[in-house]
Design an enzyme around this catalytic site. Structure first.
Site, PDB file in Angstrom:
ATOM      1  N   PHE A 253      61.840  63.683 -37.136  1.00  0.00           N
ATOM      2  CA  PHE A 253      62.573  64.938 -37.687  1.00  0.00           C
ATOM      3  C   PHE A 253      63.690  65.110 -36.434  1.00  0.00           C
ATOM      4  CE2 PHE A 253      58.336  66.013 -39.062  1.00  0.00           C
ATOM      5  CZ  PHE A 253      58.509  66.037 -40.393  1.00  0.00           C
ATOM      6  N   ASP A 323      58.987  67.623 -34.496  1.00  0.00           N
ATOM      7  CA  ASP A 323      59.599  68.825 -34.615  1.00  0.00           C
ATOM      8  C   ASP A 323      59.988  68.998 -36.043  1.00  0.00           C
ATOM      9  OD1 ASP A 323      60.823  71.242 -33.982  1.00  0.00           O
ATOM     10  OD2 ASP A 323      62.809  70.400 -33.412  1.00  0.00           O
ATOM     11  N   CYS A 363      58.199  75.706 -35.837  1.00  0.00           N
ATOM     12  CA  CYS A 363      58.920  76.947 -35.591  1.00  0.00           C
ATOM     13  C   CYS A 363      58.877  77.668 -36.844  1.00  0.00           C
ATOM     14  CB  CYS A 363      60.324  76.258 -35.832  1.00  0.00           C
ATOM     15  SG  CYS A 363      60.843  75.521 -37.020  1.00  0.00           S
TER      16      CYS A 363
HETATM   17  N1  SAH Z   1      64.453  68.260 -33.123  1.00  0.00           N
HETATM   18  C1  SAH Z   1      65.739  68.399 -33.621  1.00  0.00           C
HETATM   19  C2  SAH Z   1      65.457  69.387 -34.864  1.00  0.00           C
HETATM   20  C3  SAH Z   1      64.881  68.906 -35.941  1.00  0.00           C
HETATM   21  S1  SAH Z   1      65.239  70.162 -37.408  1.00  0.00           S
HETATM   22  C4  SAH Z   1      66.724  68.733 -32.720  1.00  0.00           C
HETATM   23  O1  SAH Z   1      66.237  69.342 -31.474  1.00  0.00           O
HETATM   24  O2  SAH Z   1      67.819  68.656 -32.801  1.00  0.00           O
HETATM   25  C5  SAH Z   1      64.368  69.336 -38.578  1.00  0.00           C
HETATM   26  C6  SAH Z   1      64.510  68.125 -39.379  1.00  0.00           C
HETATM   27  O3  SAH Z   1      63.761  67.725 -40.057  1.00  0.00           O
HETATM   28  C7  SAH Z   1      65.946  68.121 -40.013  1.00  0.00           C
HETATM   29  O4  SAH Z   1      67.071  67.362 -39.497  1.00  0.00           O
HETATM   30  C8  SAH Z   1      65.760  67.755 -41.404  1.00  0.00           C
HETATM   31  O5  SAH Z   1      66.942  66.884 -41.859  1.00  0.00           O
HETATM   32  C9  SAH Z   1      64.390  67.085 -41.254  1.00  0.00           C
HETATM   33  N2  SAH Z   1      63.595  66.728 -42.380  1.00  0.00           N
HETATM   34  C10 SAH Z   1      63.183  67.705 -43.179  1.00  0.00           C
HETATM   35  N3  SAH Z   1      62.186  67.333 -43.949  1.00  0.00           N
HETATM   36  C11 SAH Z   1      61.925  66.149 -43.602  1.00  0.00           C
HETATM   37  C12 SAH Z   1      61.122  65.313 -44.102  1.00  0.00           C
HETATM   38  N4  SAH Z   1      60.319  65.343 -45.214  1.00  0.00           N
HETATM   39  N5  SAH Z   1      61.009  63.894 -43.510  1.00  0.00           N
HETATM   40  C13 SAH Z   1      62.035  63.876 -42.565  1.00  0.00           C
HETATM   41  N6  SAH Z   1      62.878  64.466 -41.991  1.00  0.00           N
HETATM   42  C14 SAH Z   1      62.809  65.681 -42.618  1.00  0.00           C
END
Ligand code: SAH
Length: 419
Positions: A253, A323, A363
């Site tokens: 993520f 995350d 979160c």
């Molecule tokens: N750690 C990052 C924030 C993560 S936000 C930072 O510090 O900037 C969560 C992320 O999860 C987003 O970019 C979203 O595109 C992604 N996401 C959501 N569902 C997902 C899934 N099923 N598989 C992979 N990525 C996913």
């Protein structure tokens, strides 16, 4: 009751018997079920007096007829000071009052903004006594979200107060989350004050190990998640900078790759970023370039599927960040979310090399720290690994949690070390 305070008629929300107790403890929400009747005809966002069934004035709040949270308190009557930033138990709630709350919140971040970053949350809604108003500062640009009827009522005052802060050039609105619909409000985005936001906006944070240079993050104010950047993971970025040297890093993520760039710039031997969003991964390339670090490998995929694929190929990592987005929006979704958190953590723990470290986050405000820890403990057990908590992470100081309003706490993280 139709109270005659300050020479003007203020509508009153009268509570059912016993429902005054949470307000007496300065919890700032009045749920619709606590309301016995409304005297007068307040419009959405209007200031109302909140009154106990015996007639005791409890404080002033913003009326939200469409929301399950019918009133959000501005002030509390009685006791010492209505709010840490106001000093006054009773209104009036007017433009001066609201602007002062916004300025006071921003002033509380001056220390943070003078200590190596130009990006910080200036206003965090109820936690700063300004329900429904979030404002994040990115250099000369402030991005705000107005998510409640009360915030909407004072939009010009909030915008002017933010625009009046020293060094602010643009105030941009990103009121496009889910929250406004619950208040019966349409989404709104666009410039509120100043010109267009700079599409090349870059913020600076901390100091990179072994250099006097800060980390640089591109912030897409108009199109990024939330207000453009995960300010709330500032502490995690610092932890990754300390831990990454000599480690193979897996960033699950990864969004715009801040964790990945920090790890690459702090001596990680390899970096793999996984996200399902192609634009997020493209932005991650840009952040790597901005910091002059190797972007590593990118995998555009569903994280659950990708983690299983890595497990099946017996890949190992020395440092993993997990995350995910908010998996539980409310308590009703907790069971399902718990299963998803457990699956993710189980897969991640299995991918840890001996002595490996996992930074795992939730979160979801609906999921408390205790439950999150239990879910992760279950995952470690199923993975057959001995895992210790070596550190705990939470939202940083610009996302404070009032003792009277624990609901403000949403981000929790565990730093885990596996045998
Ligand atoms: N750690 C990052 C924030 C993560 S936000 C930072 O510090 O900037 C969560 C992320 O999860 C987003 O970019 C979203 O595109 C992604 N996401 C959501 N569902 C997902 C899934 N099923 N598989 C992979 N990525 C996913």
């Amino acid at each position: 009751m139709w109270c005659q305070s300050w020479g003007v008629s203020v509508p009153a929300v009268v509570l059912r018997p016993g429902k005054q107790r949470s307000l007496q403890r300065r919890h700032p929400w009045v749920f619709s079920g606590a309301v016995s009747r409304v005297d007068g005809d307040p419009a959405p966002g209007d200031t109302v007096e909140v009154v106990a069934d015996d007639g005791d004035l409890l404080g002033l709040g913003a009326y939200s007829p469409a929301s399950a949270i019918r009133v959000r308190m501005w002030t509390f009557a009685g006791g010492r000071g209505a709010h840490p930033s106001s000093g006054a138990g009773r209104g009036p709630v007017d433009a001066t009052f609201v602007a002062e709350r916004v300025r006071a919140a921003a002033a509380r971040r001056e220390g943070l903004l003078a200590s190596g970053t130009d990006a910080a949350r200036l206003v965090f809604s109820e936690a700063d006594g300004v329900p429904g108003v979030v404002a994040d500062r990115y250099g000369d640009t402030v991005v705000c979200q107005l998510t409640t009827a009360g915030a909407e009522r004072w939009r010009d005052v909030v915008a002017d107060a933010l625009a009046g802060l020293p060094g602010v050039r643009v105030v941009f609105e990103r009121s496009d989350g889910d929250a406004r619909a619950r208040e019966g409000l349409e989404p709104r985005t666009g410039t509120l004050r100043g010109g267009d936001p700079d599409p090349g906006l870059v913020v600076h944070e901390g100091v990179r190990p072994g250099s006097g240079e800060p980390w640089r993050w591109h912030v897409d104010v108009a199109g990024g998640h939330k207000t453009g950047f995960y300010l709330d993971q500032r502490n995690a970025r610092a932890v990754i900078a300390r831990l990454a040297a000599g480690r193979r890093f897996l960033n699950v993520f990864s969004y715009t790759g801040a964790f990945s760039a920090v790890a690459a710039g702090s001596g990680a031997t390899s970096v793999l970023s996984i996200d399902s969003s192609a634009p997020a991964l493209a932005a991650a390339l840009r952040n790597a370039e901005l910091n002059g670090v190797d972007p590593g490998e990118h995998l555009e995929a569903d994280a659950f599927t990708a983690l299983r694929g890595l497990r099946d190929r017996a890949r190992q990592y020395d440092l993993i960040a997990l995350d995910p987005p908010k998996l539980a929006a409310n308590e009703r979704q907790l069971d399902k979310a718990s299963r998803a958190y457990k699956d993710l953590n189980l897969l991640a723990i299995k991918l840890l090399a001996p002595g490996g470290i996992l930074l795992t986050f939730s979160c979801s405000g609906a999921m408390g720290a205790d439950l999150f820890q239990k879910v992760v403990a279950g995952a470690a057990l199923d993975a057959g690994r001995t895992v210790r908590i070596v550190d705990r992470l939470a939202q940083p100081s610009d996302h404070p949690v009032p003792l009277a309003f624990p609901e403000a706490e949403y981000l929790k993280g565990l730093v885990l070390e596996a045998d």
